[in-house]
Structure formats: C-alpha cells, structure tokens
Motif scaffolding. Structure first.
Motif, PDB file in Angstrom:
ATOM      1  N   SER A   1       1.580  -1.378  -0.027  1.00 34.91           N
ATOM      2  CA  SER A   1      -0.221  -0.223   0.055  1.00 34.91           C
ATOM      3  C   SER A   1       0.943   1.662   0.250  1.00 34.91           C
ATOM      4  O   SER A   1       1.889   1.793   0.782  1.00 34.91           O
ATOM      5  CB  SER A   1      -0.650  -0.109   1.555  1.00 34.91           C
ATOM      6  N   GLY A   2       0.521   2.311  -0.542  1.00 34.22           N
ATOM      7  CA  GLY A   2       1.382   3.505  -1.006  1.00 34.22           C
ATOM      8  C   GLY A   2       0.837   4.512   0.118  1.00 34.22           C
ATOM      9  O   GLY A   2      -0.390   4.355   0.742  1.00 34.22           O
ATOM     10  N   TRP A   3       1.795   5.772   0.410  1.00 34.36           N
ATOM     11  CA  TRP A   3       1.485   6.788   1.500  1.00 34.36           C
ATOM     12  C   TRP A   3       0.032   7.641   0.865  1.00 34.36           C
ATOM     13  O   TRP A   3       0.674   7.503  -0.697  1.00 34.36           O
ATOM     14  CB  TRP A   3       2.807   7.270   1.147  1.00 34.36           C
ATOM     15  N   ALA A   4      -0.006   8.176   1.341  1.00 34.15           N
ATOM     16  CA  ALA A   4      -1.230   9.522   1.058  1.00 34.15           C
ATOM     17  C   ALA A   4      -0.509  10.814   1.044  1.00 34.15           C
ATOM     18  O   ALA A   4       0.761  11.026   2.161  1.00 34.15           O
ATOM     19  CB  ALA A   4      -2.865   8.891   1.090  1.00 34.15           C
ATOM     20  N   ARG A   5      -0.874  10.938  -0.409  1.00 40.63           N
ATOM     21  CA  ARG A   5      -0.369  12.814  -0.012  1.00 40.63           C
ATOM     22  C   ARG A   5      -0.944  13.725   1.115  1.00 40.63           C
ATOM     23  O   ARG A   5      -2.005  13.605   1.564  1.00 40.63           O
ATOM     24  CB  ARG A   5      -0.907  13.438  -1.342  1.00 40.63           C
ATOM     25  N   ASN A   6       0.003  14.538   1.555  1.00 36.89           N
ATOM     26  CA  ASN A   6      -1.478  15.426   2.308  1.00 36.89           C
ATOM     27  C   ASN A   6      -1.991  14.829   3.945  1.00 36.89           C
ATOM     28  O   ASN A   6      -2.470  15.728   4.703  1.00 36.89           O
ATOM     29  CB  ASN A   6      -2.397  16.551   2.290  1.00 36.89           C
ATOM     30  N   GLN A   7      -1.042  13.668   4.217  1.00 33.20           N
ATOM     31  CA  GLN A   7      -1.311  13.012   5.619  1.00 33.20           C
ATOM     32  C   GLN A   7      -0.003  12.296   6.053  1.00 33.20           C
ATOM     33  O   GLN A   7       1.224  12.230   5.924  1.00 33.20           O
ATOM     34  CB  GLN A   7      -2.290  11.511   4.618  1.00 33.20           C
ATOM     35  N   THR A   8      -0.164  13.206   7.401  1.00 36.77           N
ATOM     36  CA  THR A   8       1.082  12.732   7.912  1.00 36.77           C
ATOM     37  C   THR A   8       0.994  11.622   9.235  1.00 36.77           C
ATOM     38  O   THR A   8      -0.264  10.419   9.770  1.00 36.77           O
ATOM     39  CB  THR A   8       1.109  13.530   9.766  1.00 36.77           C
ATOM     40  N   TYR A   9       2.258  10.646   8.994  1.00 32.29           N
ATOM     41  CA  TYR A   9       2.119   9.545   9.823  1.00 32.29           C
ATOM     42  C   TYR A   9       3.126   9.587  10.878  1.00 32.29           C
ATOM     43  O   TYR A   9       4.159  10.308  11.128  1.00 32.29           O
ATOM     44  CB  TYR A   9       3.138   8.476   8.424  1.00 32.29           C
ATOM     45  N   THR A  10       2.711   8.833  11.611  1.00 25.24           N
ATOM     46  CA  THR A  10       3.526   9.030  12.383  1.00 25.24           C
ATOM     47  C   THR A  10       4.572   7.813  12.591  1.00 25.24           C
ATOM     48  O   THR A  10       4.237   6.256  12.481  1.00 25.24           O
ATOM     49  CB  THR A  10       2.744   8.571  14.115  1.00 25.24           C
ATOM     50  N   PHE A  11       5.881   7.917  12.869  1.00 26.36           N
ATOM     51  CA  PHE A  11       6.294   6.361  12.446  1.00 26.36           C
ATOM     52  C   PHE A  11       7.106   6.681  14.023  1.00 26.36           C
ATOM     53  O   PHE A  11       7.595   7.012  14.437  1.00 26.36           O
ATOM     54  CB  PHE A  11       8.147   6.381  11.748  1.00 26.36           C
ATOM     55  N   ARG A  12       7.368   4.984  14.689  1.00 28.01           N
ATOM     56  CA  ARG A  12       8.446   4.688  15.249  1.00 28.01           C
ATOM     57  C   ARG A  12       9.149   3.506  15.074  1.00 28.01           C
ATOM     58  O   ARG A  12       8.596   2.667  14.408  1.00 28.01           O
ATOM     59  CB  ARG A  12       7.221   3.751  16.879  1.00 28.01           C
ATOM     60  N   ILE A  13      10.617   3.750  15.606  1.00 30.51           N
ATOM     61  CA  ILE A  13      11.536   3.030  15.131  1.00 30.51           C
ATOM     62  C   ILE A  13      12.305   2.451  16.554  1.00 30.51           C
ATOM     63  O   ILE A  13      13.045   3.125  17.095  1.00 30.51           O
ATOM     64  CB  ILE A  13      12.701   3.752  13.557  1.00 30.51           C
TER      65      ILE A  13
END
Length: 364
Positions: free
Chosen positions: A177-189
């Motif tokens: 699944s691709g990312w969406a424009r103007n959507q903020t994603y929270t990443f935890r690594i």
C-alpha cells in the motif's frame, strides 16, 4: 552503594535521558551519485526538516551513533506531484553513499508501483519499484536502479556482486500500500544490535531479528520532493545481546542470560548455567566497556572490570542466579552494562569455564 550506582558513575550520561527531542541543526546532507542532489531545509528551532528536490537518492544524516534506541516522529508529503520514495537509513556512517564497504539498513515507502531505467551513470537495465513499505539491506554502492527496485543487477562497470540492495521484509499491512499525500504518519523505530521494529501509526509493520550495525539514523528521499520530517524524539530502549566467545567446561560453554528485559524499575535475574557435573563456585564481573583480553586459562576476559562478585552454582537446577535491581531513575536510561561469568570446572582445559559476554541496555 548499589552496584549499578557505582557503574553509573562510569557510564551514565545526561544525553541519553528518556524522550529526548531530536534537534536537527547539526545533521548533514549526503547525496548519492548524480544530479540533482537533495535540498534539506531545517526549521529555525531544529525540530523539523523539509526536502524540496525531486532528484537522486539523498540522506539527511544524524550527528551521533545510535544503538539501543527508539525514535519516534512524524512524516508528511505536503507538495509535489510525484509518487516515489521517502524513508530512513539505519546504521549509516558518513561517506556510505560512496563507500564500497558500506552496509546499512534502508526503510523506504513507495506510493505506486513503477518501472524505471535511470540511465546515465546507472549502466544497469532498470527495475520495478513496488508500492508499499519495506526494509532492505544495502551493501556497497548500488546504482539508482538497484535502490529503486531493491535488487542486485550486478552489471559492469557500474555495479559488482558486492553492490546491491536485498529486501528483507515488507510491511505487515502497508507492504503493498502506498502513502497518501497530505497525510501525516507517525513512525516509531526501535533499533538494537539484534532487532529492528518499525511501527506506523502505532501498528507494527516490520519486525526483524538479526545482527545490525551501530551507525547513524538518517532521513531518506529518492525522487520525491515536498517531504517534511518533524517532532522526532529519541528514547532508550531496554534490550540485551550476547557477544564474544565463551570457553567450554565439561558440558560445553556455560550460558549467561537475563530472565527479562532490563527495564528501569525492574529486577533482572542474571542466570548463569553450570557446565560442570558438580556444584561449583563461579564469579560475575561487571563493567561499562567491552574488551577481549586473553587470560591464560583458555577463555578471554570480555569486560573491563569495575566490580566483581562470587556466585554459587548448584548442580540442581544447574543455574546460579544473581538478582539485579534496576532503579526507576532516568539517569540510568541508556546505560550499557556488560557482564561475564566464569566458574571452576575440572573438565575445562585450564580449570575454568567462561561464558560469553552479556550486554544489558537499560531503558524503557
């Protein structure tokens, strides 16, 4: 004074306190071969950075080595019409974009599936980038086509068998699944020497165990403009790993393992096995630095010793236990405690059996 308080004088540092904001002012840019390179603009307060060029792979590299750490922050694609890659590098060292001996991890996310041949300095025949989130291992200096498709094209003169990208795992729900424009994603690594875990919006997407190099965290863009990375924090993460070589006794190499993760506020049981068929007296040594010093008894001393203590090893259950209380104190967040055990054993060639070294990373 407790053992850990003594060790903290040598190994604790305020720079490793929990939930430390990551300031980006001291980070640096490294572009892969070709043009145009990346353009990274850091906010005045150092809390965010935006990359504005649709160009060759580009990395914005952290200013310190990281391991046993958790990073969390937000990523947004805010402008541009392209549908290519943003992500992260882990274990990266300055110069790795052109270093034939480089080896690091790449986390990247493609919006849509696309075949492309980059031509020019990429003499390789092109490749297909699949939509979705993936973790890959990067070795040497792969071409843009190899980075694009996570492949090994091994095409002279610009790519050898030691220049490649090997995909390790795709996202559990975002792998196609691709990312969406103007959507903020929270990443935890979560990054430790033996585990990498990647969460997106609190969902575990990638979870891989192995042996992972110490290096730097970096933000990564490839052919994608308008990406903003913001509000990243760094936190210590409780973990443990074994290192070095032990030395066998009657029943092989004795083990030294914790019974749980070394979290702040917990009590960790250090369990040392008995490699002898009879009850023995052993010892544990503690320090905050590793070493590899031959002892003359077959095994090597793997810890620069600050403290030591005796440990009784019964025949049944065949394990000696040393309970180690860990203070609920942020000063201990990120402390690396190294431990090794040894015990008398007439079956060992020089009368002593040694465990491997054990590293406890104290954290949350």
């Amino acid at each position: 004074m407790s053992l850990l308080r003594i060790l903290c004088f040598a190994g604790c540092t305020g720079a490793l306190l929990a939930q430390t904001p990551v300031l980006l002012n001291g980070w640096t840019v490294e572009d892969y071969a070709g043009t145009p390179g990346g353009s990274w603009t850091v906010a005045a307060n150092g809390s965010s950075v935006s990359q504005s060029v649709n160009g060759v792979p580009t990395v914005f590299i952290g200013d310190s080595l990281v391991s046993y750490r958790r990073f969390e922050g937000r990523v947004t694609v805010t402008s541009g019409s392209d549908d290519d890659f943003f992500g992260f590098v882990l274990g990266f060292r300055p110069g790795d974009a052109t270093n034939p001996n480089a080896e690091y991890l790449l986390i990247d996310w493609k919006r849509s599936t696309q075949f492309y041949n980059h031509g020019g300095i990429s003499c390789t025949p092109g490749s297909t980038a699949q939509a979705g989130l993936a973790l890959s291992r990067v070795v040497g200096v792969p071409t843009m086509d190899e980075l694009w498709g996570h492949v090994d094209l091994n095409t002279a003169p610009c790519s050898t068998a030691m220049d490649f990208v090997a995909e390790v795992q795709r996202g559990a729900t975002l792998g196609a699944s691709g990312w969406a424009r103007n959507q903020t994603y929270t990443f935890r690594i979560d990054y430790t020497p033996n585990r990498v875990a990647v969460y997106v919006d609190a969902v575990l997407q990638i979870d891989v165990q192995g042996a992972f190099p110490e290096g730097r965290l970096g933000f990564y863009n490839f052919s994608q403009a308008g990406v903003t990375y913001s509000a990243f924090t760094s936190d210590c993460i409780a973990s443990w790993s074994s290192y070095g070589a032990g030395f066998p006794g009657t029943a092989g190499v004795p083990s030294l393992l914790p019974d749980r993760l070394p979290q702040l506020g917990s009590v960790v049981g250090l369990q040392m096995s008995n490699a002898s068929p009879s009850a023995q007296i052993g010892a544990l040594v503690f320090g905050v630095l590793r070493q590899n010093l031959p002892t003359g008894y077959g095994g090597s001393l793997l810890v620069q010793v600050i403290s030591s203590e005796a440990l009784s090893l019964p025949v049944s259950p065949g394990v000696g236990l040393r309970n180690l209380p860990i203070p609920l104190d942020p000063a201990f967040c990120g402390l690396l405690l190294h431990v090794q055990g040894a015990h008398f054993d007439v079956g060992a060639s020089s009368g002593l059996a040694f465990t491997r070294g054990l590293t406890l990373a104290l954290g949350n």
